[in-house]
Design a protein around this motif. Structure first.
Motif, short mmCIF file in Angstrom:
data_model
loop_
_atom_site.label_atom_id
_atom_site.label_comp_id
_atom_site.label_asym_id
_atom_site.label_seq_id
_atom_site.Cartn_x
_atom_site.Cartn_y
_atom_site.Cartn_z
N ALA A 83 149.63 32.90 116.57
CA ALA A 83 150.81 32.57 115.80
C ALA A 83 150.86 33.78 114.60
CB ALA A 83 150.40 31.41 115.01
N VAL A 84 152.17 34.20 114.40
CA VAL A 84 152.13 35.35 113.80
C VAL A 84 153.24 35.10 112.40
CG1 VAL A 84 152.87 37.80 113.57
CG2 VAL A 84 152.05 36.76 115.61
N LEU A 85 153.00 35.19 111.39
CA LEU A 85 153.62 35.05 110.06
C LEU A 85 154.01 36.58 109.39
CD1 LEU A 85 151.57 32.22 108.45
CD2 LEU A 85 152.97 32.01 110.31
N ILE A 86 155.22 36.68 109.17
CA ILE A 86 155.70 37.99 108.79
C ILE A 86 156.65 37.94 107.40
CG2 ILE A 86 156.91 40.06 109.46
CD1 ILE A 86 156.79 39.22 112.27
N PRO A 119 158.61 35.10 121.19
CA PRO A 119 159.44 34.85 119.86
C PRO A 119 159.08 33.57 119.11
CG PRO A 119 160.83 35.91 121.55
CD PRO A 119 159.45 35.73 122.38
N ASP A 120 159.00 32.64 120.02
CA ASP A 120 158.34 31.40 119.52
C ASP A 120 157.05 31.03 118.86
OD1 ASP A 120 157.21 30.95 121.75
OD2 ASP A 120 158.13 29.50 122.51
N ARG A 121 156.54 32.35 118.78
CA ARG A 121 155.00 32.34 118.33
C ARG A 121 155.13 33.01 116.69
NH1 ARG A 121 154.54 29.04 121.98
NH2 ARG A 121 152.94 29.03 123.51
N ILE A 122 156.24 33.52 116.81
CA ILE A 122 156.51 34.30 115.43
C ILE A 122 157.26 33.59 114.28
CG2 ILE A 122 157.46 36.42 114.55
CD1 ILE A 122 157.04 37.46 117.39
N TRP A 123 156.79 33.55 112.82
CA TRP A 123 157.94 33.01 112.12
C TRP A 123 158.15 34.21 110.99
CZ3 TRP A 123 154.34 30.11 114.77
CH2 TRP A 123 154.89 29.05 115.36
N ILE A 124 159.15 34.14 110.47
CA ILE A 124 159.62 35.18 109.21
C ILE A 124 160.23 34.48 108.15
CG2 ILE A 124 159.94 36.97 111.25
CD1 ILE A 124 162.95 37.01 110.53
N SER A 125 160.13 35.03 107.01
CA SER A 125 160.63 34.76 105.90
C SER A 125 161.92 35.36 105.56
CB SER A 125 159.74 34.59 104.78
OG SER A 125 160.33 34.04 103.59
N MET A 126 163.10 34.83 105.57
CA MET A 126 164.48 35.54 105.34
C MET A 126 164.75 35.66 103.88
SD MET A 126 165.50 36.84 108.09
CE MET A 126 167.21 37.10 107.73
N VAL A 160 161.95 30.26 105.66
CA VAL A 160 161.05 30.36 106.77
C VAL A 160 161.62 30.06 108.20
CG1 VAL A 160 158.79 29.91 108.01
CG2 VAL A 160 158.88 30.43 105.38
N TYR A 161 161.80 31.03 108.93
CA TYR A 161 162.38 30.51 110.33
C TYR A 161 161.39 30.83 111.44
CZ TYR A 161 167.01 30.27 108.03
OH TYR A 161 168.23 30.01 107.47
N ARG A 162 161.49 30.03 112.79
CA ARG A 162 160.90 30.51 113.75
C ARG A 162 161.65 31.80 114.42
NH1 ARG A 162 159.57 26.12 118.12
NH2 ARG A 162 161.35 27.40 119.35
N PHE A 163 161.05 32.80 114.98
CA PHE A 163 161.82 33.98 115.23
C PHE A 163 162.71 33.97 116.25
CE2 PHE A 163 162.08 38.56 116.86
CZ PHE A 163 162.55 38.94 115.82
N ASP A 164 162.59 33.06 117.44
CA ASP A 164 163.54 32.86 118.27
C ASP A 164 164.89 32.21 117.88
OD1 ASP A 164 161.75 30.62 117.95
OD2 ASP A 164 162.65 29.92 119.92
#
Lengths: 149, 272
Positions: free
Chosen positions: B199-202, B223-230, B257-261
């Motif tokens: 799991a990757v948090l960016i 991509p569904d293992r990655i989360w980013i904060s916009m 916070v969104y899941r990247f995919d």
């Protein structure tokens, strides 16, 4: 070559190279070591050597008049230094050993003669260098954006 | 905090700490507690000046302390920079989605922060460390402009001193007194183990997050293992005013916070 073989099998720049091509690189290479503070490449001097870094960290530095040097990149094990210097050129930055550095030093002139004589070998080396140059350029562009400001 | 999402709660700054030249951290004492999820934000109102969204950077295990880390970059935050202990602000929140700290239990976690992006990730990191046995390998990668621009330096040193977390920091440029790596944060990814199920948090500048996500995809992370904060221009905080609309979503309500995919296609749309 016997002495260099383990390094040639494991260094990322050479790892997928045909054995015969690895031998051609080995024929142009010697193992070298630098102590902390030694310059591998000095700004303004002709670059004669391509370094395949085996161990240690190298700082790529810019010197400023009246100021301390600024490090803009660090290079480490598995990296290549002098990647763009197959054609005669002078270095535009200092590259200094931050700690003890072990490397394979490839004579650029000898390597280039071999590449000219064997275009397949030349193509294999050139594509590797191009890929590394591209990745480094992409990183430098990102760095140039100063995104954390 | 009040039940009414529009109602401000007046809170006095209990402690103000200068982090960097233009970055400061405020702590508000909230005796009744201010429950939030890591990754959420509040709207902070400076009387007569304006209101801005600011991520919560405190420890979710200590809801009695509401913590915000702020960079003085705009009209409101520059006024905030001149406020001091005892000054009163209006606070409403918490708003938005959170880092999936419960959902990712049992997995190796890679946290990647750039610049001030460490602040919204700090509550998630503190939660991971507080419940350390619930996660696999925890790695924190942090990129900053220079060694002088590293946020939460004391805390970074403490995290680095632990045996159950790996922390790597990289800077864009440095003098000879810096012994860490120099370059872009994507370089650090090469040096750490990355599994396809990690799991990757960016969090960081959007350009950085795009590059990091691309590098992770190259390393086999889905991509569904990655989360980013916009980050977008958030005004109401509850998905009504539309200022922060990003395609079919509102960053203040559906994000930050969104899941990247789910967000990746919109990051490639230049008009957004």
């Amino acid at each position: 070559m016997d002495e260099l073989e383990p390094s040639f099998k494991t260094h990322p720049f050479l790892v997928d190279l045909e054995p015969a091509h690895a031998q051609l690189v080995a024929d142009c290479a010697t193992r070298v070591q630098f102590r902390t503070g030694d310059l591998l490449i000095r700004e303004g001097e002709r670059e004669h050597t391509l370094y395949l870094i085996l161990r240690g960290t190298i700082t790529v530095e810019v010197t400023r008049p009246g100021g301390a040097p600024v490090c803009v990149e660090t290079i480490g094990a598995g990296d290549v230094l002098g990647v763009a210097q197959l054609t005669p050129a002078t270095a535009h930055l200092d590259c200094r050993a931050r700690e003890t550095v072990a490397a394979l030093a490839v004579d650029n002139a000898a390597l280039q003669r071999t590449m000219d004589a064997d275009p397949r070998f030349g193509y294999a080396i050139a594509t590797r260098m191009l890929a590394r140059t591209y990745h480094r350029l992409a990183r430098v562009r990102l760095q140039q954006l100063d995104i954390y400001r | 905090m009040t039940g009414n999402p529009y109602l401000l709660t007046p809170l006095a700054i209990a402690r103000a700490v200068r982090e960097l030249g233009d970055v400061f951290t405020w702590t508000f004492d909230v005796p009744g507690g201010f429950a939030f999820q890591p990754g959420q934000f509040n709207m902070l109102y400076v009387h007569g000046v304006g209101e801005v969204p600011i991520s919560i950077s405190g420890d979710p295990a200590h809801p009695e302390l509401l913590v915000h880390t702020i960079r003085a970059v705009g009209q409101v935050t520059r006024v905030m920079d001149r406020l001091a202990q005892g000054d009163v602000l209006g606070v409403r929140g918490p708003y938005g989605s959170a880092w999936p700290v419960d959902e990712i239990k049992g997995r190796d976690v890679l946290v990647i922060a750039g610049g001030l992006g460490l602040a919204p990730l700090r509550p998630a990191i503190l939660r991971l460390l507080a419940q350390r046995a619930d996660y696999g390998r925890v790695t924190v990668l942090y990129g900053a402009r220079s060694p002088e621009d590293l946020l939460f330096r004391d805390e970074l040193a403490r995290w680095r001193g632990r045996f159950d977390v790996r922390l790597e920091a990289i800077v864009d440029r440095a003098g000879r007194d810096w012994f860490g790596p120099v370059g872009v944060v994507t370089r650090l990814i090469d040096g750490v183990p990355v599994g396809h199920d990690d799991a990757v948090l960016i969090c960081g500048p959007e350009i950085m997050m795009r590059f990091v996500a691309r590098e992770l995809e190259r390393r086999g992370v889905a991509p569904d293992r990655i989360w980013i904060s916009m980050e977008r221009s958030m005004k109401c905080g509850v998905g009504l005013c539309g200022h922060c609309q990003l395609a079919g979503s509102f960053v203040c309500k559906d994000g930050p916070v969104y899941r990247f995919d789910r967000i990746a296609p919109y990051l490639q749309v230049r008009e957004l």
